[in-house]
Design an enzyme around this catalytic site. Structure first.
Site, PDB file in Angstrom:
ATOM      1  N   HIS A  43      34.630  30.919  34.197  1.00 16.10           N
ATOM      2  CA  HIS A  43      35.356  30.189  35.019  1.00 16.10           C
ATOM      3  C   HIS A  43      35.720  30.708  36.287  1.00 16.10           C
ATOM      4  O   HIS A  43      35.372  29.984  37.625  1.00 16.10           O
ATOM      5  CB  HIS A  43      36.550  29.949  34.375  1.00 16.10           C
ATOM      6  CG  HIS A  43      37.634  28.967  34.929  1.00 16.10           C
ATOM      7  ND1 HIS A  43      38.067  27.869  34.789  1.00 16.10           N
ATOM      8  CD2 HIS A  43      38.351  29.251  36.080  1.00 16.10           C
ATOM      9  CE1 HIS A  43      39.117  27.293  35.690  1.00 16.10           C
ATOM     10  NE2 HIS A  43      39.012  28.160  36.526  1.00 16.10           N
ATOM     11  N   GLU A  44      35.785  32.198  36.278  1.00 18.33           N
ATOM     12  CA  GLU A  44      36.297  32.818  37.578  1.00 18.33           C
ATOM     13  C   GLU A  44      34.840  32.951  38.544  1.00 18.33           C
ATOM     14  O   GLU A  44      34.982  32.759  39.833  1.00 18.33           O
ATOM     15  CB  GLU A  44      36.825  34.265  37.405  1.00 18.33           C
ATOM     16  CG  GLU A  44      38.070  34.095  36.530  1.00 18.33           C
ATOM     17  CD  GLU A  44      39.057  33.040  36.902  1.00 18.33           C
ATOM     18  OE1 GLU A  44      39.457  32.513  36.029  1.00 18.33           O
ATOM     19  OE2 GLU A  44      39.070  32.821  38.066  1.00 18.33           O
ATOM     20  N   HIS A  90      33.929  29.804  40.649  1.00 18.27           N
ATOM     21  CA  HIS A  90      35.000  29.876  41.754  1.00 18.27           C
ATOM     22  C   HIS A  90      34.334  30.698  42.989  1.00 18.27           C
ATOM     23  O   HIS A  90      34.188  30.377  44.072  1.00 18.27           O
ATOM     24  CB  HIS A  90      36.371  30.527  41.512  1.00 18.27           C
ATOM     25  CG  HIS A  90      37.357  29.658  41.019  1.00 18.27           C
ATOM     26  ND1 HIS A  90      37.627  28.349  41.490  1.00 18.27           N
ATOM     27  CD2 HIS A  90      38.092  29.754  39.950  1.00 18.27           C
ATOM     28  CE1 HIS A  90      38.530  27.659  40.683  1.00 18.27           C
ATOM     29  NE2 HIS A  90      38.792  28.617  39.742  1.00 18.27           N
TER      30      HIS A  90
HETATM   31  C1  LIG Z   1      42.870  29.415  28.655  1.00 19.75           C
HETATM   32  C2  LIG Z   1      44.096  29.594  29.171  1.00 19.75           C
HETATM   33  N1  LIG Z   1      44.486  29.197  30.496  1.00 19.75           N
HETATM   34  C3  LIG Z   1      45.566  29.402  31.301  1.00 19.75           C
HETATM   35  N2  LIG Z   1      45.752  29.025  32.555  1.00 19.75           N
HETATM   36  N3  LIG Z   1      44.594  28.789  33.277  1.00 19.75           N
HETATM   37  C4  LIG Z   1      43.915  29.957  33.718  1.00 19.75           C
HETATM   38  O1  LIG Z   1      44.159  30.981  33.586  1.00 19.75           O
HETATM   39  C5  LIG Z   1      42.879  29.296  34.654  1.00 19.75           C
HETATM   40  C6  LIG Z   1      41.610  30.188  33.992  1.00 19.75           C
HETATM   41  C7  LIG Z   1      41.089  29.760  32.825  1.00 19.75           C
HETATM   42  C8  LIG Z   1      41.156  28.200  32.397  1.00 19.75           C
HETATM   43  C9  LIG Z   1      40.038  28.361  31.087  1.00 19.75           C
HETATM   44  C10 LIG Z   1      39.260  29.407  31.189  1.00 19.75           C
HETATM   45  C11 LIG Z   1      39.870  30.490  32.372  1.00 19.75           C
HETATM   46  C12 LIG Z   1      43.115  29.901  36.101  1.00 19.75           C
HETATM   47  N4  LIG Z   1      42.061  29.638  36.917  1.00 19.75           N
HETATM   48  O2  LIG Z   1      42.296  28.613  37.889  1.00 19.75           O
HETATM   49  C13 LIG Z   1      41.579  30.978  37.724  1.00 19.75           C
HETATM   50  O3  LIG Z   1      40.398  30.453  38.193  1.00 19.75           O
HETATM   51  C14 LIG Z   1      46.594  30.062  30.350  1.00 19.75           C
HETATM   52  F1  LIG Z   1      47.932  30.441  31.063  1.00 19.75           F
HETATM   53  C15 LIG Z   1      46.296  30.552  29.288  1.00 19.75           C
HETATM   54  N5  LIG Z   1      47.232  31.330  28.581  1.00 19.75           N
HETATM   55  C16 LIG Z   1      46.814  31.924  27.288  1.00 19.75           C
HETATM   56  C17 LIG Z   1      47.404  33.429  27.154  1.00 19.75           C
HETATM   57  N6  LIG Z   1      48.879  33.351  27.242  1.00 19.75           N
HETATM   58  C18 LIG Z   1      49.473  34.767  27.600  1.00 19.75           C
HETATM   59  C19 LIG Z   1      51.020  34.536  27.661  1.00 19.75           C
HETATM   60  O4  LIG Z   1      51.219  34.044  28.886  1.00 19.75           O
HETATM   61  C20 LIG Z   1      50.702  32.498  28.970  1.00 19.75           C
HETATM   62  C21 LIG Z   1      49.263  32.490  28.731  1.00 19.75           C
HETATM   63  C22 LIG Z   1      48.685  31.330  28.670  1.00 19.75           C
HETATM   64  N7  LIG Z   1      45.151  30.184  28.447  1.00 19.75           N
HETATM   65 NI    NI Z   2      40.206  28.138  38.511  1.00 22.65          NI
END
Ligand SMILES: Cc1nc(NNC(=O)[C@H](CC2CCCC2)CN(O)CO)c(F)c(N2CCN3CCOC[C@@H]3C2)n1
Ligand code: NI
Length: 184
Positions: free
Chosen positions: A154-155, A158
């Site tokens: 995903h990264e 980007h």
């Molecule tokens: C799967 C997930 N996606 C969250 N958000 N989206 C993102 O990260 C986007 C990137 C992800 C989207 C799918 C693959 C990569 C950001 N992107 O746009 C960057 O390019 C989360 F927040 C999340 N988690 C699980 C773990 N948890 C630990 C404790 O804190 C909360 C956290 C929530 N899991």
């Molecule tokens: Ni993203």
């Protein structure tokens, strides 16, 4: 500190540009860039701090999302008991090998730069061999599979101007293609 106001959204051309490689040794600016991107992820994963600073939680963040068109991404992938599966700032990350096997997150994907839900399976590679350079200019070549592999893809998308919904089948968004596994 990076706040949501610093994250660019769909429509900003930087999200569709191909980011430039960084050169080593890193400039102080490029070191600081990686540090503040990782800081965002750490704070966003702390429930109290995320609320205090109104941050959407993230497990990854790419430099183009803060309008810096450089091949830098921070990844902070915890597993559900809170221990860290993969954490690093990736400079000039590159996928060297991809498995035939495909994978998709059960819940689909979201993006800090996309202020809407786009439903559907985001079909990605299940296992990758990733090359990247760390902040000290050390080369890493590692194998990732399932959840961390999805996050890294995903990264890296980007950095190439690709957004997650580009991988969703418009006609049948929830169709599970051949040799594709669902990751819970
Ligand atoms: C799967 C997930 N996606 C969250 N958000 N989206 C993102 O990260 C986007 C990137 C992800 C989207 C799918 C693959 C990569 C950001 N992107 O746009 C960057 O390019 C989360 F927040 C999340 N988690 C699980 C773990 N948890 C630990 C404790 O804190 C909360 C956290 C929530 N899991
Ligand atoms: Ni993203």
């Amino acid at each position: 500190m990076i706040l949501m106001k610093d994250i660019i959204r769909e429509g900003n051309p930087t999200l569709r540009a191909t980011a430039k490689k960084v050169s080593f040794p890193l400039s102080q600016e490029d070191r600081d860039l990686g540090k503040k991107m990782m800081k965002y992820l750490e704070v966003s994963q702390d429930e109290k701090l995320a609320e205090k600073y109104h941050l959407r939680a993230g497990v990854g963040l790419a430099a183009p999302q803060i309008d810096v068109s450089k091949r830098v991404a921070a990844v902070l992938v915890p597993d559900n008991d809170g221990s860290i599966v993969f954490k690093d700032v990736l400079y000039n990350p590159r996928i060297l090998r991809e498995s035939v096997k495909r994978a998709a997150l059960n819940e689909g994907e979201g993006c800090l730069s996309v202020d809407r839900n786009v439903a559907g399976l985001v079909i990605r590679t299940d296992r990758i061999t990733l090359e990247y350079y760390d902040v000290n200019g050390e080369r890493h070549e590692i194998k990732l599979e399932n959840y961390p592999a999805i996050v890294v893809q995903h990264e890296i998308d980007h950095l190439n101007g690709t957004l997650f919904y580009d991988h969703i089948d418009k006609e049948s968004p929830f169709k599970l293609p051949e040799n594709t596994i669902i990751i819970e």
